[in-house]
Design an enzyme around this catalytic site. Structure first.
Site, short mmCIF file in Angstrom:
data_model
loop_
_atom_site.label_atom_id
_atom_site.label_comp_id
_atom_site.label_asym_id
_atom_site.label_seq_id
_atom_site.Cartn_x
_atom_site.Cartn_y
_atom_site.Cartn_z
CG HIS A 226 -8.52 -3.04 -2.59
ND1 HIS A 226 -9.49 -2.40 -3.32
CD2 HIS A 226 -8.36 -2.33 -1.46
CE1 HIS A 226 -9.89 -1.33 -2.67
NE2 HIS A 226 -9.23 -1.26 -1.51
CG ASN B 230 -12.15 -0.70 3.83
OD1 ASN B 230 -12.47 -1.17 4.92
ND2 ASN B 230 -11.02 -0.03 3.65
CG HIS C 80 -6.73 -2.78 3.04
ND1 HIS C 80 -6.01 -1.61 2.87
CD2 HIS C 80 -7.94 -2.55 2.45
CE1 HIS C 80 -6.76 -0.72 2.23
NE2 HIS C 80 -7.94 -1.26 1.96
CD GLN D 159 -14.87 -0.71 -2.60
OE1 GLN D 159 -16.02 -0.92 -2.19
NE2 GLN D 159 -14.34 -1.38 -3.59
CB SER D 160 -10.81 5.31 -1.71
OG SER D 160 -9.62 4.56 -1.53
CG ASP E 24 -2.07 0.95 1.10
OD1 ASP E 24 -3.22 0.50 0.97
OD2 ASP E 24 -1.83 2.19 1.12
CB ILE E 25 0.76 4.28 -2.11
CG1 ILE E 25 1.81 5.20 -2.66
CG2 ILE E 25 -0.52 5.02 -1.77
CD1 ILE E 25 1.46 5.79 -4.02
P1 AMP Z 1 -9.67 1.40 0.12
O1 AMP Z 1 -9.74 2.77 0.75
O2 AMP Z 1 -10.10 0.26 1.00
O3 AMP Z 1 -10.38 1.39 -1.22
O4 AMP Z 1 -8.14 1.12 -0.15
C1 AMP Z 1 -7.44 1.69 -1.21
C2 AMP Z 1 -6.00 1.67 -0.81
O5 AMP Z 1 -5.23 1.86 -1.97
C3 AMP Z 1 -5.59 2.75 0.19
O6 AMP Z 1 -5.08 2.14 1.37
C4 AMP Z 1 -4.52 3.54 -0.56
O7 AMP Z 1 -3.46 3.96 0.27
C5 AMP Z 1 -4.07 2.53 -1.60
N1 AMP Z 1 -3.50 3.07 -2.81
C6 AMP Z 1 -3.98 4.09 -3.55
N2 AMP Z 1 -3.20 4.29 -4.63
C7 AMP Z 1 -2.22 3.36 -4.58
C8 AMP Z 1 -1.10 3.05 -5.40
N3 AMP Z 1 -0.85 3.71 -6.53
N4 AMP Z 1 -0.29 2.04 -5.02
C9 AMP Z 1 -0.51 1.37 -3.88
N5 AMP Z 1 -1.57 1.61 -3.06
C10 AMP Z 1 -2.40 2.60 -3.40
#
Ligand code: AMP
Length: 116
Positions: free
Chosen positions: A102, A89, A104, A96-97, A34-35
């Protein structure tokens, strides 16, 4: 790519169009860091195929969900002590964003329990 997936961040990572710190792969899924890590080990396990959330995936292809879980287990074993939390999420109000399912993988320390 279809119209649904051409703007999908994780489809682009799967396709190699965006960089990611990949830690493990299977034929059908990939895992990358995760970034914005929230724990010493915080990776995302993602199916190569686009599905919006975990319930959609479970209904469409339960074997693919099982593949993701197996890869999450492998990552936690490789990068930590094999004990981990696996979080999906589902929906914006749940956090969820990115709307490509995915999990975690959270590991590498004693975890508290403050999910809400
Ligand atoms: P969610 O909020 O459950 O949808 O998780 C999305 C996750 O993706 C978050 O924890 C972000 O930090 C992660 N994320 C967003 N962009 C990237 C990326 N380019 N590489 C790795 N992780 C990312």
């Amino acid at each position: 790519m279809s119209a649904e997936t051409e703007d999908c961040l994780f489809c682009k990572i799967v396709a190699g169009q965006l960089p990611a710190d990949v830690v493990a792969t299977s034929e059908r899924s990939i895992a990358f860091r995760d970034i914005d890590p929230q724990a010493p080990v915080h990776c995302l396990v993602v199916p190569r195929e686009h599905h919006g959330d975990v319930a959609v995936l479970a209904a469409a292809d339960p074997a693919l969900l099982a593949d993701m879980v197996a890869l999450a287990d492998e990552v936690a074993g490789d990068l930590a002590d094999g004990q981990y939390r696996l979080i999906f999420n589902s929906g914006p109000r749940a956090g969820q964003s990115v709307f490509h399912v995915h999990g975690h993988v959270i590991s590498g320390k004693q975890l508290g329990w403050t999910p809400a």
